[in-house]
Design a protein around this motif. Structure first.
Motif, PDB file in Angstrom:
ATOM      1  N   ILE A  54       0.835  -1.211   0.000  1.00  0.00           N
ATOM      2  CA  ILE A  54       0.000   0.000   0.000  1.00  0.00           C
ATOM      3  C   ILE A  54       0.863   1.252   0.000  1.00  0.00           C
ATOM      4  CG2 ILE A  54      -1.734   1.289   1.314  1.00  0.00           C
ATOM      5  CD1 ILE A  54      -2.540  -1.558   2.462  1.00  0.00           C
ATOM      6  N   GLY A  55       0.544   2.193  -0.875  1.00  0.00           N
ATOM      7  CA  GLY A  55       1.190   3.501  -0.912  1.00  0.00           C
ATOM      8  C   GLY A  55       0.153   4.573  -1.148  1.00  0.00           C
ATOM      9  N   GLY A  56       0.234   5.664  -0.412  1.00  0.00           N
ATOM     10  CA  GLY A  56      -0.714   6.757  -0.610  1.00  0.00           C
ATOM     11  C   GLY A  56      -2.153   6.397  -0.289  1.00  0.00           C
ATOM     12  N   TYR A  57      -2.356   5.341   0.487  1.00  0.00           N
ATOM     13  CA  TYR A  57      -3.701   4.828   0.775  1.00  0.00           C
ATOM     14  C   TYR A  57      -4.453   4.471  -0.502  1.00  0.00           C
ATOM     15  CZ  TYR A  57      -3.021   6.025   5.685  1.00  0.00           C
ATOM     16  OH  TYR A  57      -2.540   6.097   6.979  1.00  0.00           O
ATOM     17  N   MET A  58      -3.690   4.147  -1.557  1.00  0.00           N
ATOM     18  CA  MET A  58      -4.256   3.719  -2.832  1.00  0.00           C
ATOM     19  C   MET A  58      -4.555   2.224  -2.801  1.00  0.00           C
ATOM     20  SD  MET A  58      -4.159   6.315  -5.111  1.00  0.00           S
ATOM     21  CE  MET A  58      -3.175   7.699  -5.721  1.00  0.00           C
ATOM     22  N   PRO A  59      -5.349   1.718  -3.783  1.00  0.00           N
ATOM     23  CA  PRO A  59      -5.555   0.272  -3.868  1.00  0.00           C
ATOM     24  C   PRO A  59      -4.220  -0.435  -4.084  1.00  0.00           C
ATOM     25  CG  PRO A  59      -7.075   1.462  -5.317  1.00  0.00           C
ATOM     26  CD  PRO A  59      -6.081   2.465  -4.834  1.00  0.00           C
ATOM     27  N   ALA A  60      -4.102  -1.632  -3.550  1.00  0.00           N
ATOM     28  CA  ALA A  60      -2.856  -2.384  -3.670  1.00  0.00           C
ATOM     29  C   ALA A  60      -3.142  -3.844  -3.991  1.00  0.00           C
ATOM     30  CB  ALA A  60      -2.051  -2.283  -2.382  1.00  0.00           C
ATOM     31  N   LYS A  61      -2.422  -4.366  -4.973  1.00  0.00           N
ATOM     32  CA  LYS A  61      -2.474  -5.790  -5.255  1.00  0.00           C
ATOM     33  C   LYS A  61      -1.545  -6.527  -4.297  1.00  0.00           C
ATOM     34  CE  LYS A  61      -3.557  -5.606 -10.206  1.00  0.00           C
ATOM     35  NZ  LYS A  61      -3.057  -5.935 -11.558  1.00  0.00           N
ATOM     36  N   PRO A  62      -1.744  -7.828  -4.136  1.00  0.00           N
ATOM     37  CA  PRO A  62      -0.768  -8.601  -3.369  1.00  0.00           C
ATOM     38  C   PRO A  62       0.605  -8.496  -4.018  1.00  0.00           C
ATOM     39  CG  PRO A  62      -2.754  -9.892  -3.766  1.00  0.00           C
ATOM     40  CD  PRO A  62      -2.865  -8.673  -4.615  1.00  0.00           C
ATOM     41  N   SER A  94       1.327 -12.108   1.168  1.00  0.00           N
ATOM     42  CA  SER A  94       1.175 -10.677   0.876  1.00  0.00           C
ATOM     43  C   SER A  94      -0.263 -10.370   0.504  1.00  0.00           C
ATOM     44  CB  SER A  94       2.108 -10.260  -0.273  1.00  0.00           C
ATOM     45  OG  SER A  94       1.998  -8.873  -0.492  1.00  0.00           O
ATOM     46  N   PRO A  95      -0.977  -9.609   1.343  1.00  0.00           N
ATOM     47  CA  PRO A  95      -2.383  -9.311   1.071  1.00  0.00           C
ATOM     48  C   PRO A  95      -2.560  -8.085   0.178  1.00  0.00           C
ATOM     49  CG  PRO A  95      -1.789  -8.455   3.217  1.00  0.00           C
ATOM     50  CD  PRO A  95      -0.546  -9.096   2.659  1.00  0.00           C
ATOM     51  N   GLY A  96      -3.537  -8.142  -0.680  1.00  0.00           N
ATOM     52  CA  GLY A  96      -3.986  -6.936  -1.367  1.00  0.00           C
ATOM     53  C   GLY A  96      -4.942  -6.169  -0.472  1.00  0.00           C
ATOM     54  N   ALA A  97      -5.300  -4.962  -0.888  1.00  0.00           N
ATOM     55  CA  ALA A  97      -6.227  -4.163  -0.083  1.00  0.00           C
ATOM     56  C   ALA A  97      -6.907  -3.133  -0.956  1.00  0.00           C
ATOM     57  CB  ALA A  97      -5.488  -3.466   1.064  1.00  0.00           C
ATOM     58  N   ARG A  98      -8.137  -2.826  -0.595  1.00  0.00           N
ATOM     59  CA  ARG A  98      -8.847  -1.740  -1.268  1.00  0.00           C
ATOM     60  C   ARG A  98      -8.211  -0.403  -0.908  1.00  0.00           C
ATOM     61  NH1 ARG A  98     -14.458  -2.932   1.315  1.00  0.00           N
ATOM     62  NH2 ARG A  98     -13.032  -3.762   2.900  1.00  0.00           N
ATOM     63  N   GLY A  99      -8.461   0.601  -1.754  1.00  0.00           N
ATOM     64  CA  GLY A  99      -7.860   1.903  -1.512  1.00  0.00           C
ATOM     65  C   GLY A  99      -8.800   3.043  -1.810  1.00  0.00           C
ATOM     66  N   ARG A 100      -8.337   4.254  -1.503  1.00  0.00           N
ATOM     67  CA  ARG A 100      -9.188   5.440  -1.460  1.00  0.00           C
ATOM     68  C   ARG A 100      -9.768   5.863  -2.802  1.00  0.00           C
ATOM     69  NH1 ARG A 100      -6.165   9.694  -3.405  1.00  0.00           N
ATOM     70  NH2 ARG A 100      -3.894   9.565  -3.211  1.00  0.00           N
ATOM     71  N   GLU A 123     -11.235   3.925  -4.840  1.00  0.00           N
ATOM     72  CA  GLU A 123     -12.376   3.055  -5.115  1.00  0.00           C
ATOM     73  C   GLU A 123     -13.535   3.459  -4.220  1.00  0.00           C
ATOM     74  OE1 GLU A 123     -10.152  -1.142  -6.016  1.00  0.00           O
ATOM     75  OE2 GLU A 123     -10.001  -0.335  -3.980  1.00  0.00           O
ATOM     76  N   ALA A 124     -14.748   3.368  -4.723  1.00  0.00           N
ATOM     77  CA  ALA A 124     -15.917   3.801  -3.950  1.00  0.00           C
ATOM     78  C   ALA A 124     -16.046   3.027  -2.645  1.00  0.00           C
ATOM     79  CB  ALA A 124     -17.186   3.636  -4.791  1.00  0.00           C
ATOM     80  N   ASN A 125     -15.634   1.755  -2.652  1.00  0.00           N
ATOM     81  CA  ASN A 125     -15.725   0.947  -1.425  1.00  0.00           C
ATOM     82  C   ASN A 125     -14.366   0.825  -0.734  1.00  0.00           C
ATOM     83  OD1 ASN A 125     -14.345  -0.768  -3.132  1.00  0.00           O
ATOM     84  ND2 ASN A 125     -15.545  -2.587  -2.608  1.00  0.00           N
ATOM     85  N   GLY A 126     -13.425   1.700  -1.105  1.00  0.00           N
ATOM     86  CA  GLY A 126     -12.077   1.588  -0.577  1.00  0.00           C
ATOM     87  C   GLY A 126     -11.670   2.686   0.387  1.00  0.00           C
ATOM     88  N   ARG A 127     -12.643   3.529   0.758  1.00  0.00           N
ATOM     89  CA  ARG A 127     -12.332   4.614   1.699  1.00  0.00           C
ATOM     90  C   ARG A 127     -12.185   4.062   3.112  1.00  0.00           C
ATOM     91  NH1 ARG A 127     -15.026   8.203  -1.887  1.00  0.00           N
ATOM     92  NH2 ARG A 127     -13.843   7.902  -3.804  1.00  0.00           N
ATOM     93  N   ALA A 128     -11.670   4.871   4.022  1.00  0.00           N
ATOM     94  CA  ALA A 128     -11.467   4.438   5.406  1.00  0.00           C
ATOM     95  C   ALA A 128     -12.751   3.824   5.976  1.00  0.00           C
ATOM     96  CB  ALA A 128     -11.041   5.634   6.262  1.00  0.00           C
ATOM     97  N   MET A 182      -1.866   7.290  -9.685  1.00  0.00           N
ATOM     98  CA  MET A 182      -1.810   5.827  -9.729  1.00  0.00           C
ATOM     99  C   MET A 182      -1.875   5.366 -11.179  1.00  0.00           C
ATOM    100  SD  MET A 182      -1.796   3.558  -7.212  1.00  0.00           S
ATOM    101  CE  MET A 182      -2.199   1.869  -6.784  1.00  0.00           C
ATOM    102  N   LEU A 183      -0.992   4.438 -11.552  1.00  0.00           N
ATOM    103  CA  LEU A 183      -1.020   3.859 -12.884  1.00  0.00           C
ATOM    104  C   LEU A 183      -0.777   2.362 -12.747  1.00  0.00           C
ATOM    105  CD1 LEU A 183      -1.139   4.294 -15.979  1.00  0.00           C
ATOM    106  CD2 LEU A 183       1.353   4.564 -15.931  1.00  0.00           C
ATOM    107  N   ASP A 184      -1.789   1.550 -13.114  1.00  0.00           N
ATOM    108  CA  ASP A 184      -1.670   0.093 -13.038  1.00  0.00           C
ATOM    109  C   ASP A 184      -1.204  -0.382 -11.661  1.00  0.00           C
ATOM    110  OD1 ASP A 184      -2.428  -0.081 -15.703  1.00  0.00           O
ATOM    111  OD2 ASP A 184      -0.365   0.041 -16.428  1.00  0.00           O
ATOM    112  N   TYR A 185      -1.837   0.141 -10.626  1.00  0.00           N
ATOM    113  CA  TYR A 185      -1.544  -0.214  -9.238  1.00  0.00           C
ATOM    114  C   TYR A 185      -0.139   0.206  -8.802  1.00  0.00           C
ATOM    115  CZ  TYR A 185      -5.874  -2.816  -8.610  1.00  0.00           C
ATOM    116  OH  TYR A 185      -7.181  -3.165  -8.498  1.00  0.00           O
ATOM    117  N   ARG A 186       0.483   1.093  -9.532  1.00  0.00           N
ATOM    118  CA  ARG A 186       1.794   1.602  -9.150  1.00  0.00           C
ATOM    119  C   ARG A 186       1.678   3.096  -8.857  1.00  0.00           C
ATOM    120  NH1 ARG A 186       5.973  -1.919 -10.117  1.00  0.00           N
ATOM    121  NH2 ARG A 186       5.436  -3.754 -11.337  1.00  0.00           N
TER     122      ARG A 186
END
Length: 403
Positions: free
Chosen positions: A17-25, A54-60, A62-67, A171-175
């Motif tokens: 996770i970086g920048g509270y963005m979505p993250a892939k495993p 290594s877990p993925g996680a939703r991020g800010r 995404e509509a369902n990825g906010r805190a 964010m570009l392609d989860y990076r």
């Protein structure tokens, strides 16, 4: 391998996770930053006999990825590992999390908030496994945490430094992509900086913390005091280590060096030397433009304030403020208590300007005040990054895992 069997190997849990963005495993060998050399953290962990999950996680974005989506996802991953411990390699009683920046903040939060009841409704809604979510140890690089007080801390450090080199994140392609923008604070931003700086001493004093020598950590109304001296001590230690390694520090005008020994570090001069990176307010933008404003939005509202100061000075018509409960459960400081996760390794680069050094220092002090084993340092010349000292990280992991 390394003294571990498939049954006894600790589980290394790195998030991307970086920048509270979505993250892939994460994938071993697939780097987040292309300029790194040698084995990455996951490859190193495998070579040293650890199980890697290594877990993925939703991020800010995404509509369902906010805190608090990201921390809920990490907790769900821990619960999954624990629920299936008997079926999989590794010892789920010894999960060691690792993360950088926002990922570092979430790694720390994962440690301090183990089994906290505040997350139960979110975990039930997600369908998380019926297991505990406490972990064994935490590695956190440059954690962007304590967002409620990060603006005041930033201006306490950088007030009076008005030129900046701002980093825009996309964010570009989860990076995570970073771009530098230079400028000078406006008169209004300087006014906001002055107001925020004045808020910080009262917060520090309210924590009633002491350092390892038992000295109360306080600040006076001007922002000076023993807490400031504590950070100067940490910076001096970092500089001394660099000197002992043969590095040339002659250009570091904020240091007093005599006969190869660092005699003093001037925190105010240091702030001017390294320079400001963010404009005031650094995190709760009055125009709701920051990534953290986005983090505290919801499915209907893209961005919200999360501090009283940000809301009071908002330039956005009809701006909303996130609810207190959501703000609370994103801050590792709010869950530090006796018991639970005991081992914490916190690294913030001496040249890191993404958040004030005060934020990680307060986290370390509060953890220590509650009996935790804390390894905290400011590595010399390092900016906002992580996983740059893998030999030291895994030596620490081995040490705490075999105590």
């Amino acid at each position: 391998i390394n003294g571990y069997s498939a049954a006894t190997a600790p589980i290394f849990l790195p998030n991307q996770i970086g920048g509270y963005m979505p993250a892939k495993p994460g994938v071993p060998g697939e780097r987040r930053h292309g300029d790194q050399q040698g084995a990455d953290a996951m490859q190193t962990a495998l070579a040293k006999g650890y199980i890697v999950a290594s877990p993925g996680a939703r991020g800010r974005t995404e509509a369902n990825g906010r805190a608090p989506a990201a921390i809920v996802d990490l907790k769900a991953a821990v619960r999954y590992l624990k629920a299936n411990d008997a079926k999989m390699a590794g010892d789920a009683r010894k999960i060691i999390s690792n993360g950088t920046s926002a990922g570092g903040a979430l790694s720390a939060l994962l440690g301090t908030s183990g089994n906290a009841r505040e997350y139960a409704p979110y975990l039930r809604a997600l369908g998380a496994a019926n297991a505990t979510d406490d972990i064994f140890a935490v590695s956190a690089y440059c954690p962007i945490t304590n967002l409620e007080h990060a603006d005041a801390a930033y201006e306490w450090q950088f007030n009076g430094v008005n030129d900046y080199e701002k980093i825009d994140i996309s964010m570009l392609d989860y990076r995570v992509q970073r771009k530098t923008v230079r400028g000078t604070q406006t008169a209004e931003q300087i006014r906001l900086s002055d107001g925020l700086k004045n808020l910080f001493p009262a917060y520090v004093n309210s924590l009633k913390l002491k350092n390892a020598q038992g000295v109360p950590m306080t600040l006076d109304n001007n922002g000076n005091g023993s807490f400031k001296a504590q950070i100067e001590t940490m910076l001096a230690q970092s500089a001394q280590k660099a000197l002992d390694e043969g590095k040339d520090l002659s250009g570091q005008t904020w240091l007093t060096i005599e006969n190869g020994k660092v005699k003093a570090a001037d925190f105010s001069a240091y702030a001017k030397f390294v320079g400001r990176q963010k404009t005031a307010p650094a995190f709760d933008g009055v125009d709701l433009s920051t990534g953290e404003n986005n983090l505290f939005g919801d499915a209907q509202t893209q961005a919200k304030h999360f501090t009283a100061f940000g809301a009071q000075n908002s330039t956005v018509q009809g701006a909303q403020t996130a609810d207190a409960a959501t703000i609370r459960i994103m801050n590792a400081m709010n869950f530090i208590r006796r018991g639970g996760t005991q081992h914490y390794r916190i690294r913030v680069g001496e040249n890191d300007r993404d958040t004030s050094l005060a934020i990680s220092q307060l986290l370390a002090l509060k953890l220590q005040a509650h009996g935790k084993n804390v390894d905290y340092a400011l590595p010399w010349g390092v900016g906002h990054s992580g996983d740059y000292d893998l030999d030291e990280l895994f030596a620490w992991m081995k040490d705490v895992s075999t105590r």
